[in-house]
Design a protein around this motif. Structure first.
Motif, mmCIF file in Angstrom:
data_model
loop_
_atom_site.group_PDB
_atom_site.id
_atom_site.type_symbol
_atom_site.label_atom_id
_atom_site.label_comp_id
_atom_site.label_asym_id
_atom_site.label_seq_id
_atom_site.Cartn_x
_atom_site.Cartn_y
_atom_site.Cartn_z
ATOM 1 N N GLU A 182 -1.030 7.230 4.764
ATOM 2 C CA GLU A 182 -1.977 6.118 4.815
ATOM 3 C C GLU A 182 -1.670 5.202 5.993
ATOM 4 O O GLU A 182 -2.590 4.738 6.676
ATOM 5 C CB GLU A 182 -1.955 5.327 3.503
ATOM 6 C CG GLU A 182 -2.969 4.214 3.448
ATOM 7 C CD GLU A 182 -4.407 4.658 3.667
ATOM 8 O OE1 GLU A 182 -5.167 3.891 4.311
ATOM 9 O OE2 GLU A 182 -4.789 5.742 3.210
ATOM 10 N N ASP A 183 -0.399 4.949 6.267
ATOM 11 C CA ASP A 183 -0.027 4.123 7.419
ATOM 12 C C ASP A 183 -0.493 4.759 8.726
ATOM 13 O O ASP A 183 -1.040 4.087 9.598
ATOM 14 C CB ASP A 183 1.484 3.908 7.471
ATOM 15 C CG ASP A 183 1.994 2.952 6.406
ATOM 16 O OD1 ASP A 183 1.170 2.259 5.759
ATOM 17 O OD2 ASP A 183 3.229 2.907 6.206
ATOM 18 N N GLN B 153 -4.287 4.454 8.894
ATOM 19 C CA GLN B 153 -4.697 3.077 9.182
ATOM 20 C C GLN B 153 -4.475 2.768 10.658
ATOM 21 O O GLN B 153 -5.315 2.133 11.297
ATOM 22 C CB GLN B 153 -3.937 2.080 8.297
ATOM 23 C CG GLN B 153 -4.386 0.652 8.472
ATOM 24 C CD GLN B 153 -5.863 0.440 8.159
ATOM 25 O OE1 GLN B 153 -6.439 1.116 7.311
ATOM 26 N NE2 GLN B 153 -6.480 -0.481 8.856
ATOM 27 N N ARG C 23 -7.229 4.322 12.568
ATOM 28 C CA ARG C 23 -8.480 3.560 12.412
ATOM 29 C C ARG C 23 -8.503 2.350 13.332
ATOM 30 O O ARG C 23 -9.528 2.044 13.951
ATOM 31 C CB ARG C 23 -8.647 3.107 10.960
ATOM 32 C CG ARG C 23 -9.013 4.187 9.998
ATOM 33 C CD ARG C 23 -9.225 3.608 8.587
ATOM 34 N NE ARG C 23 -9.239 4.649 7.605
ATOM 35 C CZ ARG C 23 -8.239 4.927 6.772
ATOM 36 N NH1 ARG C 23 -7.133 4.206 6.772
ATOM 37 N NH2 ARG C 23 -8.325 5.919 5.913
ATOM 38 N N VAL C 24 -7.366 1.653 13.418
ATOM 39 C CA VAL C 24 -7.277 0.469 14.277
ATOM 40 C C VAL C 24 -7.494 0.859 15.738
ATOM 41 O O VAL C 24 -8.249 0.205 16.465
ATOM 42 C CB VAL C 24 -5.917 -0.243 14.081
ATOM 43 C CG1 VAL C 24 -5.676 -1.295 15.139
ATOM 44 C CG2 VAL C 24 -5.841 -0.857 12.687
#
Length: 76
Positions: free
Chosen positions: A48-49, A52, A55-56
């Motif tokens: 997930e990290d 994320q 995504r950023v």
């Protein structure tokens, strides 16, 4: 995200898949199951990290591209 102790996204995903396979296969003691579950939770958090962070980066690249006053016409 990446440091010496953090696996790559691909490695964490592969190991998580193996953890799930072992849990689904059964035949483990309660202690083994709990240890695997805890490892799976850590691996899921690592994945997930990584996602994320991706995504950023993608959002930033898209914002630069959408900015008409930007100096860079490259898509990324």
């Amino acid at each position: 995200m990446a440091d010496d102790k953090t696996p790559s996204y691909e490695r964490a995903r592969e190991e998580l898949t193996e953890v799930v396979r072992r849990l689904e296969a059964g035949g483990l003691t309660l202690e083994q199951s709990i240890e695997l579950w805890e490892r799976g939770e850590k691996l899921a958090a690592v994945c997930e990290d990584w996602l994320q962070g991706a995504r950023v980066k993608l959002a930033a690249a898209m914002a630069r591209r959408a900015d008409p006053g930007g100096q860079d016409d490259a898509p990324f």
